[in-house]
Design an enzyme around this catalytic site. Structure first.
Site, short mmCIF file in Angstrom:
data_model
loop_
_atom_site.label_atom_id
_atom_site.label_comp_id
_atom_site.label_asym_id
_atom_site.label_seq_id
_atom_site.Cartn_x
_atom_site.Cartn_y
_atom_site.Cartn_z
N ASN A 9 33.73 27.81 2.35
CA ASN A 9 34.05 26.83 3.76
C ASN A 9 34.27 25.54 3.05
O ASN A 9 33.23 24.66 2.78
CB ASN A 9 32.84 27.21 4.06
CG ASN A 9 33.15 26.35 5.64
OD1 ASN A 9 34.21 25.62 6.00
ND2 ASN A 9 32.41 25.68 6.41
N TRP A 10 35.45 25.22 3.11
CA TRP A 10 35.84 23.57 2.75
C TRP A 10 35.73 22.76 4.03
O TRP A 10 35.62 21.60 3.29
CB TRP A 10 37.50 23.74 2.31
CG TRP A 10 37.80 24.68 0.89
CD1 TRP A 10 37.25 25.32 0.01
CD2 TRP A 10 39.25 24.70 0.14
NE1 TRP A 10 37.99 26.00 -0.84
CE2 TRP A 10 38.90 24.85 -0.92
CE3 TRP A 10 40.33 23.35 0.70
CZ2 TRP A 10 40.24 25.38 -1.41
CZ3 TRP A 10 41.31 24.67 -0.35
CH2 TRP A 10 41.28 25.16 -0.91
N LYS A 11 35.61 22.34 4.24
CA LYS A 11 35.36 22.39 6.09
C LYS A 11 35.85 21.22 6.38
O LYS A 11 37.19 21.36 5.67
CB LYS A 11 33.40 21.64 5.79
CG LYS A 11 32.42 22.84 5.28
CD LYS A 11 30.98 22.03 5.39
CE LYS A 11 29.70 22.92 5.14
NZ LYS A 11 28.70 22.50 5.57
N HIS A 95 29.82 28.39 13.45
CA HIS A 95 29.36 27.52 11.84
C HIS A 95 28.78 26.77 13.57
O HIS A 95 28.49 26.12 13.91
CB HIS A 95 29.75 26.88 11.36
CG HIS A 95 29.69 26.77 10.81
ND1 HIS A 95 29.11 25.36 10.41
CD2 HIS A 95 29.34 26.77 8.48
CE1 HIS A 95 28.63 24.90 9.21
NE2 HIS A 95 28.87 25.84 7.84
N GLU A 97 27.88 24.06 12.63
CA GLU A 97 28.06 22.37 12.74
C GLU A 97 28.79 22.22 14.48
O GLU A 97 28.69 21.60 14.72
CB GLU A 97 29.05 22.09 11.17
CG GLU A 97 28.05 21.79 10.49
CD GLU A 97 28.57 22.03 9.12
OE1 GLU A 97 30.10 22.52 8.97
OE2 GLU A 97 27.90 22.22 8.06
N GLU A 167 23.11 32.32 8.34
CA GLU A 167 23.03 31.45 8.16
C GLU A 167 22.32 30.15 8.62
O GLU A 167 21.98 29.54 9.35
CB GLU A 167 23.91 30.13 8.08
CG GLU A 167 25.62 31.12 7.61
CD GLU A 167 26.62 29.45 6.88
OE1 GLU A 167 26.79 30.19 5.72
OE2 GLU A 167 27.02 28.98 7.83
N ILE A 172 21.81 24.62 5.36
CA ILE A 172 23.30 24.01 5.25
C ILE A 172 23.48 23.02 4.86
O ILE A 172 23.16 22.27 4.94
CB ILE A 172 23.99 24.65 6.45
CG1 ILE A 172 24.02 25.95 6.83
CG2 ILE A 172 25.53 24.41 6.02
CD1 ILE A 172 24.27 26.78 7.91
N GLY A 173 24.05 22.76 3.62
CA GLY A 173 24.17 20.85 3.04
C GLY A 173 23.12 20.86 2.65
O GLY A 173 23.29 19.49 2.16
N SER A 213 23.92 26.55 1.22
CA SER A 213 23.22 25.87 -0.71
C SER A 213 23.62 26.58 -1.82
O SER A 213 22.89 27.05 -2.07
CB SER A 213 21.98 25.35 -0.49
OG SER A 213 22.13 24.28 0.15
N GLY A 234 29.54 26.71 1.25
CA GLY A 234 30.02 25.01 1.32
C GLY A 234 30.31 24.28 0.09
O GLY A 234 31.58 24.28 -0.37
N GLY A 235 29.44 23.36 -0.07
CA GLY A 235 29.75 22.64 -0.64
C GLY A 235 30.14 23.04 -2.10
O GLY A 235 31.26 21.97 -2.41
C1 PEP Z 1 28.63 26.43 5.05
O1 PEP Z 1 29.61 25.05 5.67
O2 PEP Z 1 28.33 27.49 5.78
C2 PEP Z 1 27.42 26.33 4.11
C3 PEP Z 1 26.81 27.52 4.19
O3 PEP Z 1 27.69 24.94 3.82
P1 PEP Z 1 26.73 24.62 1.42
O4 PEP Z 1 27.08 25.97 0.77
O5 PEP Z 1 26.52 23.53 1.85
O6 PEP Z 1 25.25 24.58 2.35
#
Ligand code: PEP
Length: 262
Positions: A9-11, A95, A97, A167, A172-173, A213, A234-235
């Site tokens: 997920n590039w957000k 999600h 966010e 999640e 997350i992040g 993460s 994500g990241g």
């Molecule tokens: C996400 O955006 O779904 C996510 C899991 O982000 P990250 O891996 O950065 O925690």
């Protein structure tokens, strides 16, 4: 071998040209990889261009969100037909966010899931608890409510057409991932909950992935867990080296999980 799912997920990162570069690097590096299902999830503006670059039939395209209606006066929204037209087979729905910042609730998430299924898109449905809910011991209640409300009116057959992403919001992040044991415990809880609602046959085939993460150095013990079918990243999906390494390690872990030694 069952293919672990690795979704990136590039957000809200990457312009069209940056998306082209990143997807070229990933696609080139993973072009021979057959034992994983890889999903790239760029921003809407890059979907069409990324689709043209993907070289490996195991790399699929997903959107980060989708609206619940096919067309109409919904300024700013993107229809399932439009993201399919751009090459998507998947879409993230709910999600955290979006739930937190844009106040999406389970009712809207439910409508989006039903719309995805109606339009042959596979929704990646995100659920997860906050740190406060975990610390107060309310995590199971929260997950149970999210399953109940987000999956309302879905049949057992529908459950085979979705991916559930556990999640935990605190992971997350943040750089703090759930431990493999915490992830397995919750995935098992989700599976048991689905079993109660839909029976054993449906729940044992349900696809449940973990997000929060995930990196090269924690993917292996996560995938080794019996009820973890993949990851949403994500990241670490924004750097081709990290993302490709996660894919390779996930495949190794899946082989070990299935008792294969090559
Ligand atoms: C996400 O955006 O779904 C996510 C899991 O982000 P990250 O891996 O950065 O925690």
């Amino acid at each position: 071998m069952k293919k672990p799912i690795i979704a990136g997920n590039w957000k809200m990162h990457n312009t069209i040209s940056e998306s082209i570069s990143l997807s070229k690097e990933i696609s080139e590096s993973l072009k021979e990889v057959e034992d994983a299902l890889i999903i790239l999830i760029p921003p809407f503006t890059s979907l069409y261009e990324v689709e043209k670059i993907i070289l490996n039939r195991n790399i699929k395209l997903g959107a980060q969100d989708v609206f619940c209606y096919e067309w109409g006066p919904f300024t700013g929204e993107i229809s399932p037909l439009m993201i399919k037209d751009a090459g998507c087979e998947f879409s993230i729905v709910g999600h955290s966010e979006r739930r937190t910042i844009l106040k999406e609730d389970d009712d809207l998430v439910n409508k989006k899931i039903i719309s995805c299924i109606r339009n042959n898109l596979i929704p990646i449905v995100c659920i997860g608890e906050t740190l406060e809910e975990r610390e107060k011991g309310l995590l199971y209640e929260k997950i149970e409510c999210q399953i109940e409300d987000s999956l309302k009116n879905l049949t057992g057959e529908d459950i085979q057409k979705i991916i559930i992403a556990y999640e935990p919001i605190w992971a997350i992040g943040t750089g703090v991932n759930a431990t493999p044991e915490q992830a397995e415990e919750m995935h098992l809880f989700i599976r048991k909950n689905l079993e109660k609602r839909y029976g054993n046959e449906t729940s044992s085939c349900a696809i449940i992935i973990y997000g929060g993460s995930v990196k090269e150095d924690n993917i292996y013990p996560l995938i080794i867990q019996k009820d973890v079918d993949g990851v949403l990243v994500g990241g670490a999906s924004l750097k081709s080296n990290s993302f490709c390494e996660i894919v390779r390690k996930a495949i190794e872990a899946q082989r070990e999980k299935e008792g294969k030694t090559w």
